[in-house]
Design an enzyme around this catalytic site. Sequence first.
Site, PDB file in Angstrom:
ATOM      1  N   ARG A 158       0.842  -1.197   0.000  1.00 28.35           N
ATOM      2  CA  ARG A 158       0.000   0.000   0.000  1.00 28.35           C
ATOM      3  C   ARG A 158       0.879   1.250   0.000  1.00 28.35           C
ATOM      4  O   ARG A 158       0.565   2.240  -0.680  1.00 28.35           O
ATOM      5  CB  ARG A 158      -0.936   0.005   1.206  1.00 28.35           C
ATOM      6  CG  ARG A 158      -2.027  -1.054   1.128  1.00 28.35           C
ATOM      7  CD  ARG A 158      -3.010  -0.944   2.283  1.00 28.35           C
ATOM      8  NE  ARG A 158      -3.858   0.228   2.169  1.00 28.35           N
ATOM      9  CZ  ARG A 158      -4.668   0.668   3.145  1.00 28.35           C
ATOM     10  NH1 ARG A 158      -4.724   0.016   4.298  1.00 28.35           N
ATOM     11  NH2 ARG A 158      -5.423   1.730   2.960  1.00 28.35           N
TER      12      ARG A 158
ATOM     13  N   CYS B 107      -1.228   5.624   9.260  1.00 26.74           N
ATOM     14  CA  CYS B 107      -1.552   4.378   8.566  1.00 26.74           C
ATOM     15  C   CYS B 107      -2.682   4.689   7.596  1.00 26.74           C
ATOM     16  O   CYS B 107      -2.692   5.754   6.987  1.00 26.74           O
ATOM     17  CB  CYS B 107      -1.907   3.273   9.562  1.00 26.74           C
ATOM     18  SG  CYS B 107      -3.283   3.687  10.653  1.00 26.74           S
TER      19      CYS B 107
END
Length: 291
Positions: A185, A243
């Site tokens: 990611r 995150c």
Amino acid sequence: MPILIDPIDLAARLEAERDAPAGTPRTRVLDVRWTLAEPDGSGAYRAGHVPGAVYVDLDAELADHSATGEGRHPLPSEAAFERAMRRWGLRDGDTAVVVDDAAGMSAARAWWLLRHAGFGDARIVDGGLAAWRAAGLPLEQGDVVPEPGDATARFGAMPVIDLDEADALGASEGGVLLDARAGERYRGEVEPIDPRAGHIPGAVSAPAAGNVAGDGRFLPAEALRARFASLGVDEDHPVAAYCGSGVNAAHEVAALAIAGVEAALYPGSFSQWSNHPERPVATGASPGGDA
């Protein structure tokens, strides 16, 4: 203040407090069963939890979804979090122990908020429910509904940064902005939920999964210090973590604390950043992005 508690030590504390007089400070266990794939952990909780543990709904009690423009899991208000603490039965002077079934990845969000609220003693079960089971300790089924507590919340005990501060830290020569998401990611190879793929320019990839060993327990403090030092972290410069939505980043903050480094949390995280088209997104393995 200790950050972790071993399952055996927790079981011993709970046994020792079994017959404690009413009003005596106690160890309260909070079960924060949540994953991105299975956000409602109440069924798993009812099927088996640490005896006496109260279920914590991460989406409803550890976030405020009425807040707009602040990412997928905005922090709850101080007043709302205080109400949640009291529903869990927490009293000032208690020890709050948080646990999940995901190596602390969701439980750390509750740990961080408790510390942010100024709650005196909050700890994470090292290794989570997997370690509890591995130790042969019993599980309890059903719901636990405690007597309401009187705990107070006073936000501000843990450092927090916002969108602009995350931008500035990513561009800083001295500070370090850590991205706690999985490497794919960060690199922008996949993005299952946010509108753009990649990372905040200048951020360093530091997947939260790297904070724990194969058994789900946190790495020793020395190993964590070495890990973060290799990523450019030191005690003399600012450090922050983000995150996807501010949940796993709390695990990174906990790991940094174990390593002896105070780090800020960027609660909005990439879910906020990527929803601002004017903010650039980098892709590839390097902090500044691949050319």
